[in-house]
Design a protein around this motif. Structure first.
Motif, PDB file in Angstrom:
ATOM      1  N   PHE A 258      19.661  -4.373  11.065  1.00 11.55           N
ATOM      2  CA  PHE A 258      19.558  -5.157   9.829  1.00 11.55           C
ATOM      3  C   PHE A 258      19.095  -4.187   8.747  1.00 11.55           C
ATOM      4  CE2 PHE A 258      19.507  -8.204  13.160  1.00 11.55           C
ATOM      5  CZ  PHE A 258      19.894  -9.429  12.639  1.00 11.55           C
ATOM      6  N   ALA A 259      20.033  -3.743   7.923  1.00 11.12           N
ATOM      7  CA  ALA A 259      19.736  -2.693   6.945  1.00 11.12           C
ATOM      8  C   ALA A 259      19.775  -3.262   5.528  1.00 11.12           C
ATOM      9  CB  ALA A 259      20.750  -1.553   7.069  1.00 11.12           C
ATOM     10  N   ALA A 260      18.730  -2.965   4.778  1.00  8.26           N
ATOM     11  CA  ALA A 260      18.707  -3.390   3.377  1.00  8.26           C
ATOM     12  C   ALA A 260      19.858  -2.731   2.625  1.00  8.26           C
ATOM     13  CB  ALA A 260      17.373  -3.019   2.743  1.00  8.26           C
TER      14      ALA A 260
ATOM     15  N   ALA B  11      16.467   5.737   2.754  1.00  5.20           N
ATOM     16  CA  ALA B  11      16.818   4.516   3.476  1.00  5.20           C
ATOM     17  C   ALA B  11      17.849   4.779   4.570  1.00  5.20           C
ATOM     18  CB  ALA B  11      17.351   3.469   2.493  1.00  5.20           C
ATOM     19  N   GLU B  12      18.867   5.597   4.259  1.00  7.90           N
ATOM     20  CA  GLU B  12      19.913   5.848   5.250  1.00  7.90           C
ATOM     21  C   GLU B  12      19.379   6.694   6.408  1.00  7.90           C
ATOM     22  OE1 GLU B  12      20.834   8.654   1.717  1.00  7.90           O
ATOM     23  OE2 GLU B  12      19.986   6.657   2.072  1.00  7.90           O
ATOM     24  N   THR B  13      18.465   7.613   6.110  1.00 14.42           N
ATOM     25  CA  THR B  13      17.857   8.417   7.175  1.00 14.42           C
ATOM     26  C   THR B  13      17.007   7.536   8.079  1.00 14.42           C
ATOM     27  OG1 THR B  13      17.763  10.291   5.650  1.00 14.42           O
ATOM     28  CG2 THR B  13      16.465  10.458   7.663  1.00 14.42           C
TER      29      THR B  13
ATOM     30  N   GLY C  71      12.258  -8.653  17.126  1.00 11.68           N
ATOM     31  CA  GLY C  71      12.356  -7.927  15.869  1.00 11.68           C
ATOM     32  C   GLY C  71      11.427  -6.727  15.793  1.00 11.68           C
ATOM     33  N   VAL C  72      11.962  -5.610  15.306  1.00 11.59           N
ATOM     34  CA  VAL C  72      11.175  -4.411  15.030  1.00 11.59           C
ATOM     35  C   VAL C  72      11.494  -3.975  13.603  1.00 11.59           C
ATOM     36  CG1 VAL C  72      10.684  -2.025  15.657  1.00 11.59           C
ATOM     37  CG2 VAL C  72      11.264  -3.674  17.457  1.00 11.59           C
ATOM     38  N   ALA C  73      10.494  -3.982  12.741  1.00 11.38           N
ATOM     39  CA  ALA C  73      10.687  -3.567  11.344  1.00 11.38           C
ATOM     40  C   ALA C  73      10.021  -2.216  11.138  1.00 11.38           C
ATOM     41  CB  ALA C  73      10.095  -4.604  10.397  1.00 11.38           C
ATOM     42  N   PHE C  74      10.779  -1.273  10.606  1.00 12.38           N
ATOM     43  CA  PHE C  74      10.235   0.060  10.354  1.00 12.38           C
ATOM     44  C   PHE C  74       9.722   0.150   8.918  1.00 12.38           C
ATOM     45  CE2 PHE C  74      12.883   0.942  14.059  1.00 12.38           C
ATOM     46  CZ  PHE C  74      11.994   1.688  14.829  1.00 12.38           C
ATOM     47  N   ASP C  75       8.488   0.628   8.803  1.00 15.44           N
ATOM     48  CA  ASP C  75       7.851   0.762   7.492  1.00 15.44           C
ATOM     49  C   ASP C  75       6.731   1.786   7.603  1.00 15.44           C
ATOM     50  OD1 ASP C  75       7.625  -0.697   4.689  1.00 15.44           O
ATOM     51  OD2 ASP C  75       5.574  -0.355   5.407  1.00 15.44           O
ATOM     52  N   PRO C  76       6.518   2.617   6.564  1.00 15.47           N
ATOM     53  CA  PRO C  76       5.466   3.644   6.622  1.00 15.47           C
ATOM     54  C   PRO C  76       4.072   3.077   6.889  1.00 15.47           C
ATOM     55  CG  PRO C  76       6.945   4.076   4.798  1.00 15.47           C
ATOM     56  CD  PRO C  76       7.313   2.729   5.331  1.00 15.47           C
ATOM     57  N   THR C  77       3.854   1.783   6.592  1.00 16.43           N
ATOM     58  CA  THR C  77       2.535   1.185   6.789  1.00 16.43           C
ATOM     59  C   THR C  77       2.333   0.684   8.211  1.00 16.43           C
ATOM     60  OG1 THR C  77       3.294  -1.034   6.146  1.00 16.43           O
ATOM     61  CG2 THR C  77       2.535   0.431   4.381  1.00 16.43           C
TER      62      THR C  77
ATOM     63  N   VAL D 192      16.701  -4.351  14.679  1.00 20.61           N
ATOM     64  CA  VAL D 192      16.041  -3.237  14.003  1.00 20.61           C
ATOM     65  C   VAL D 192      16.176  -3.446  12.494  1.00 20.61           C
ATOM     66  CG1 VAL D 192      16.045  -0.752  13.621  1.00 20.61           C
ATOM     67  CG2 VAL D 192      16.515  -1.663  15.918  1.00 20.61           C
ATOM     68  N   PHE D 193      15.056  -3.606  11.800  1.00 21.45           N
ATOM     69  CA  PHE D 193      15.072  -3.832  10.355  1.00 21.45           C
ATOM     70  C   PHE D 193      14.615  -2.570   9.634  1.00 21.45           C
ATOM     71  CE2 PHE D 193      15.600  -8.108  11.564  1.00 21.45           C
ATOM     72  CZ  PHE D 193      15.888  -8.881  10.451  1.00 21.45           C
ATOM     73  N   VAL D 194      15.443  -2.130   8.678  1.00 18.25           N
ATOM     74  CA  VAL D 194      15.110  -0.955   7.868  1.00 18.25           C
ATOM     75  C   VAL D 194      15.261  -1.323   6.398  1.00 18.25           C
ATOM     76  CG1 VAL D 194      15.664   1.435   7.345  1.00 18.25           C
ATOM     77  CG2 VAL D 194      15.866   0.607   9.695  1.00 18.25           C
ATOM     78  N   GLY D 195      14.262  -0.995   5.609  1.00 15.95           N
ATOM     79  CA  GLY D 195      14.231  -1.409   4.214  1.00 15.95           C
ATOM     80  C   GLY D 195      15.012  -0.505   3.274  1.00 15.95           C
ATOM     81  N   PRO D 196      14.963  -0.828   1.973  1.00 15.98           N
ATOM     82  CA  PRO D 196      15.671  -0.053   0.951  1.00 15.98           C
ATOM     83  C   PRO D 196      14.820   1.114   0.472  1.00 15.98           C
ATOM     84  CG  PRO D 196      14.560  -1.871  -0.090  1.00 15.98           C
ATOM     85  CD  PRO D 196      14.243  -1.967   1.396  1.00 15.98           C
ATOM     86  N   GLU D 197      15.301   1.838  -0.523  1.00 18.64           N
ATOM     87  CA  GLU D 197      14.477   2.861  -1.160  1.00 18.64           C
ATOM     88  C   GLU D 197      13.239   2.152  -1.717  1.00 18.64           C
ATOM     89  OE1 GLU D 197      15.209   5.857  -0.820  1.00 18.64           O
ATOM     90  OE2 GLU D 197      17.359   5.900  -0.414  1.00 18.64           O
TER      91      GLU D 197
END
Length: 258
Positions: free
Chosen positions: A95-97, A238-240, A176-182, A205-210
């Motif tokens: 699930f990509a922003a 975001a793409e990385t 659900g697994v959301a990736f975030d620096p926090t 797998v959830f990855v956010g936007p810039e």
């Protein structure tokens, strides 16, 4: 010599060795005649997205149609890169922003190569772009599948809101697994063996936007019992992050994707 692979939309899984296949797709005929300049006697691999791969040989290749004989039919639905069975394969959806067109297309291409089962474009609070060319994404999926050896195409859904994405996760009974620096450290996450318990559970797998997910969005993830995990101290594009997230899930306990 490695044979060229092509995706064919028509249903051919009811055909067997020795059967003749007629192809009239203008796009394929153009590729075969004008780009690759194939001639009768040339062999190619075909797949129809249903788990089989067919080794075929051209008998005729005309402007309005091609005739090929199936010389081998291989069931790859249960095949893994490590030789195991598909029953131990993870089901992973990305699930990509939504980000810039070229960047999102790159995400879809690489996610296909890595073996994800589906890609869902998500409009987040920080998404600058709200729409995508779905036909273009389908073409990218086909080309990436041809190149990477996939026999089943990943699904690419229409753009949805984060709320709709979370509802889909619940509907498909995904973890659900959301990736975030926090988020928590990935190594700690692995050590707790959370991922290792998910081999039989679909993973979202959830990855956010810039700029990442907002506080409100992170709270939504926690409310839905998502694990929020960091990919490290570096701030990734975001793409990385999308590709790193897929690989992290794979290496943390699944033993490789499709």
């Amino acid at each position: 010599m490695r044979l060229h692979r092509f995706y064919i939309e028509q249903k051919i899984d009811d055909l067997g060795i020795g059967d003749e296949l007629t192809v009239s797709s203008p796009a394929l005929l153009h590729q075969w005649r004008n780009v690759f300049r194939f001639r009768p006697g040339v062999e190619v691999l075909l797949f129809d997205g249903r788990g089989f791969e067919y080794r075929t040989v051209f008998h005729a290749l005309e402007k309005k149609g091609a005739s090929l004989e199936i010389v081998d039919k291989i069931n790859k639905k249960n095949e893994r890169k490590d030789g195991g069975s598909e029953q131990s394969e993870p089901v992973v959806w990305l699930f990509a922003a939504v980000v810039k067109k070229d960047n999102f297309e790159w995400i879809v291409e690489k996610a296909t190569e890595l073996g994800v089962d589906g890609v869902v474009p998500v409009v987040s609070e920080r998404s600058e772009k709200k729409s995508l060319n779905e036909e273009r994404l389908k073409k990218i999926v086909i080309e990436a599948s041809e190149q990477s050896g996939r026999v089943i195409l990943p699904e690419v859904l229409t753009v949805v809101s984060l709320t709709e994405a979370l509802a889909l996760v619940k509907e498909k009974k995904m973890q659900g697994v959301a990736f975030d620096p926090t988020g928590e450290n990935l190594r700690n996450f692995e050590n707790k063996n959370k991922i290792n318990t998910l081999n039989s559970i679909p993973v979202a797998v959830f990855v956010g936007p810039e700029g990442g997910w907002t506080e409100k969005e992170l709270e939504l993830f926690k409310k839905e019992s998502f694990d929020v995990v960091s990919l490290g101290s570096q701030i990734l594009r975001a793409e990385t992050a999308a590709i790193a997230g897929i690989v992290a899930i794979s290496l943390a306990g699944f033993g490789g994707l499709r």
